[in-house]
Design a protein around this motif. Structure first.
Motif, PDB file in Angstrom:
ATOM      1  N   GLU A   1     -15.296  56.734 -97.877  1.00 30.16           N
ATOM      2  CA  GLU A   1     -16.074  55.732 -98.636  1.00 30.16           C
ATOM      3  C   GLU A   1     -16.651  56.030 -99.910  1.00 30.16           C
ATOM      4  O   GLU A   1     -16.442  55.064-101.120  1.00 30.16           O
ATOM      5  N   TYR A   2     -17.074  57.219-100.210  1.00 28.06           N
ATOM      6  CA  TYR A   2     -17.957  57.731-101.530  1.00 28.06           C
ATOM      7  C   TYR A   2     -16.520  57.775-102.329  1.00 28.06           C
ATOM      8  O   TYR A   2     -16.971  57.543-103.803  1.00 28.06           O
ATOM      9  N   ALA A   3     -15.419  58.492-102.134  1.00 26.16           N
ATOM     10  CA  ALA A   3     -14.434  58.741-102.995  1.00 26.16           C
ATOM     11  C   ALA A   3     -13.434  57.708-103.139  1.00 26.16           C
ATOM     12  O   ALA A   3     -12.778  57.240-104.281  1.00 26.16           O
ATOM     13  N   GLY A   4     -13.569  56.793-102.209  1.00 28.84           N
ATOM     14  CA  GLY A   4     -12.706  55.495-102.204  1.00 28.84           C
ATOM     15  C   GLY A   4     -11.053  55.824-102.000  1.00 28.84           C
ATOM     16  O   GLY A   4     -10.367  55.159-102.556  1.00 28.84           O
ATOM     17  N   GLU A   5     -10.918  57.022-101.107  1.00 32.40           N
ATOM     18  CA  GLU A   5      -9.284  57.270-101.030  1.00 32.40           C
ATOM     19  C   GLU A   5      -9.512  57.992 -99.552  1.00 32.40           C
ATOM     20  O   GLU A   5     -10.708  58.227 -99.054  1.00 32.40           O
TER      21      GLU A   5
END
Length: 120
Positions: free
Chosen positions: A69-73
């Motif tokens: 979720e933090y990196a969005g990948e």
């Protein structure tokens, strides 16, 4: 005696094309499904399927997907391995064929997981 046309690419005795039937199966599946969006990348699909099968063989279960979720990948050993191999494949291309960025491999990896789960 009957007339039968055999596929010389599928039934060749050459050692150089032992992996070709798998690539042909990938291409036949892509043709049967049709290209819905984007361009077809059978080499990337084949690469991702090989990684998924190797992980499944080593661990005994088909790998899954992990969303960061933090990196969005997508993250995880499988997709990261695919990305490393895609970068190496891109770097091995002739200078005129190099792409600016190697493929992300998230979509081919996702599709390979679904395919391996369906087939196995």
């Amino acid at each position: 005696m009957r007339l039968e046309a055999t596929d010389p690419l599928r039934y060749s005795t050459s050692l150089a094309i032992q992996k070709l039937p798998q690539a042909l199966d990938q291409l036949y599946r892509a043709i049967d499904q049709g290209v819905v969006t984007g361009k077809a990348e059978p080499s990337l699909s084949f690469l991702a399927e090989c990684v998924v099968r190797a992980i499944a063989h080593a661990t005994g279960s088909t790998p899954g997907r992990t969303w960061d979720e933090y990196a969005g990948e997508e993250k995880g050993i499988g997709v990261e391995t695919c990305r490393i191999l895609a970068a190496a494949l891109n770097n091995a291309l002739p200078k005129g064929s190099l792409k600016g960025q190697p493929a992300d491999m998230a979509k081919p990896y996702r599709n390979a997981i679904e395919f391996v789960r369906e087939v196995d």
